[in-house]
Design a protein around this motif. Sequence first.
Motif, PDB file in Angstrom:
ATOM      1  N   GLY A 154       0.923  -1.246   0.394  1.00 51.43           N
ATOM      2  CA  GLY A 154       0.366  -0.399  -0.027  1.00 51.43           C
ATOM      3  C   GLY A 154       0.912   1.810  -0.421  1.00 51.43           C
ATOM      4  N   ARG A 155       2.059   1.177  -0.706  1.00 53.59           N
ATOM      5  CA  ARG A 155       3.319   2.175  -0.670  1.00 53.59           C
ATOM      6  C   ARG A 155       2.766   3.201  -2.308  1.00 53.59           C
ATOM      7  NH1 ARG A 155       8.205  -0.236   2.446  1.00 53.59           N
ATOM      8  NH2 ARG A 155       6.803  -0.607   4.202  1.00 53.59           N
ATOM      9  N   LEU A 156       2.959   4.382  -1.893  1.00 57.70           N
ATOM     10  CA  LEU A 156       3.650   4.918  -3.483  1.00 57.70           C
ATOM     11  C   LEU A 156       4.647   5.515  -3.553  1.00 57.70           C
ATOM     12  CD1 LEU A 156       2.366   6.924  -5.759  1.00 57.70           C
ATOM     13  CD2 LEU A 156       1.347   8.299  -4.419  1.00 57.70           C
ATOM     14  N   ASP A 157       5.587   5.440  -4.193  1.00 60.42           N
ATOM     15  CA  ASP A 157       6.736   5.893  -5.086  1.00 60.42           C
ATOM     16  C   ASP A 157       7.181   6.899  -4.396  1.00 60.42           C
ATOM     17  OD1 ASP A 157       7.719   3.515  -5.707  1.00 60.42           O
ATOM     18  OD2 ASP A 157       7.966   3.605  -7.367  1.00 60.42           O
ATOM     19  N   SER A 158       8.394   7.574  -4.650  1.00 62.83           N
ATOM     20  CA  SER A 158       8.588   8.845  -3.253  1.00 62.83           C
ATOM     21  C   SER A 158       8.870   9.864  -5.002  1.00 62.83           C
ATOM     22  CB  SER A 158       9.492   9.446  -3.055  1.00 62.83           C
ATOM     23  OG  SER A 158      10.635   8.631  -3.783  1.00 62.83           O
ATOM     24  N   LYS A 159       8.644   8.778  -6.410  1.00 64.55           N
ATOM     25  CA  LYS A 159       8.994   9.568  -7.446  1.00 64.55           C
ATOM     26  C   LYS A 159       7.239  10.169  -8.136  1.00 64.55           C
ATOM     27  CE  LYS A 159      10.588   5.776 -10.149  1.00 64.55           C
ATOM     28  NZ  LYS A 159      11.519   5.350 -10.950  1.00 64.55           N
TER      29      LYS A 159
END
Length: 521
Positions: A154-159
């Motif tokens: 459930g994560r979103l890449d920082s880029k």
Amino acid sequence: MAYVALMAGQQARPLKGSFNQVPVLHSNQPEEVEGEGILINTAPGYAYAAETGQPLRNAEYTFNGEFGVHMHHKYFPPNRRQLSASGRRPELTLGLILINPGGRAVHIRFENGAVRNSFEAPYLQQYKMGVRPLGPRPWNTGPGDATAIQMLRGRLDSKLSQEITIPARSRIVLFHTQLPALGIANALLKGRSDGPFQMAVVAAKNPQSDWELLSVLDQGRLAPGRVYLNRIADINGRRVFSRVGGVAIGDAYQATLSHDLAQQGPLHVPLTSTHRHNFGTREVQVNPLVSRMIDSSLDNVGTYGVRFDVDLNLKGAGPYELVLSHPSTTGSSRPFTAFRGSFQVRTEEGLQEMHVGLRSGQSVALTTLNLRAGVANPVRVSLVYPADATPGHLLSVVPASQVAMVQDRERQLELARNAASSTAAPLPSTLPALPDPDEGAAGGLPSLPPLVLQPGAPTLQPELSPYRSLPLAPPPPPAPARTTQPRSTAPTPGMASESLVDRYRQALEAQQQMMRGLMGR
């Protein structure tokens, strides 16, 4: 049609789960891109095929609300055979374009997602096969697994931006990534919009700005590599499956099942099942396409990027093994890599995360379930189905003691194989081929987790596409016991090698009969 040694003499139960209604853009056709052009566009209109010059209608669809994105492509330039192993390889740039055709701005917020290419997430040999715990940054198992892990967590890449706005009657490039020659790029994304918009994926050579990516879209030419354009009739007749280029309905599959292991015996359920591999349940876990390119498969057979959550309420006592299997089928040759991805298993003892590498015809134990007697033991199995996999898997819960006995027989058989291969003449091609072609120059067998079953039954025939469906016969009946004739104490030339081959065959037959008898209890 599908044979799993672990299920011999037992039956599988359907999960009876369901997909949600979230539309997902799938850009996987062509998988092997040969040059610059449009890969998919959901805006109304046409684009021209590089191979034939004919206009092909876009996979028209307007998104509004929840949505998902799945991209998976390889770059196979026409001069790939002349590429130097030591020199820098040419690259394409893949870009995802968002299109707002309306008269007001559209705001989009992204929940989770990731983009990876072969530079950022290479395949490392030691991480390929078996079962291993996941670390905080497991980016060495290929782009498909790397993006699936981010979605699973459930994560979103920082880029990637958490929120963007598409102005009225405008287009923006949401992200772009490098696609190296003979390499892979993969992206998974989940978001929600407050208005209607469309999407497109393009490939460009060395673009210097977003405007150059947009100009590829404006040229209206499809990227070369669409090898299924001459097989449209076969696709429509379901004689062959292409890759998926279109919009599928469903980015998650959920199922709940209760099972009493003491009363009903071991549990087997299909996971990512297909028409071909449903293990006798007739359950097909394939979500439909509502819009597609003419050379796309008819359904989202691969379910790539789809999250599977299976809740099991188990009654039983003591240790049981949670096992993942891929079937063997008749008409086999050499095994292939059937799964390379990651799982989460949540029990009352906590959460476990593991990377799994599995070959066709194998079963691997994911973890041990310590069940408490007299109560329902909840177990949740979750995965985001990765692009590096061939659908049609079996999930099982079987007694740990049974697994240990089968594992012991497998070790004994492996000793016989090693002895025969080290002293005897080359074995006939009809015997099972153990080395994995993916292992390359390293050779030998990989280090595998506690349970590794490589049945003597035939394994799945490698195919040009993991979605091809062929009529196959059921597994052959067990071979009758062999009567061994007395041998002379003075062997003639060549007799020693024949004796080892016969003993090898006998060991295989004995192991098959014991395994079938064991599974039938």
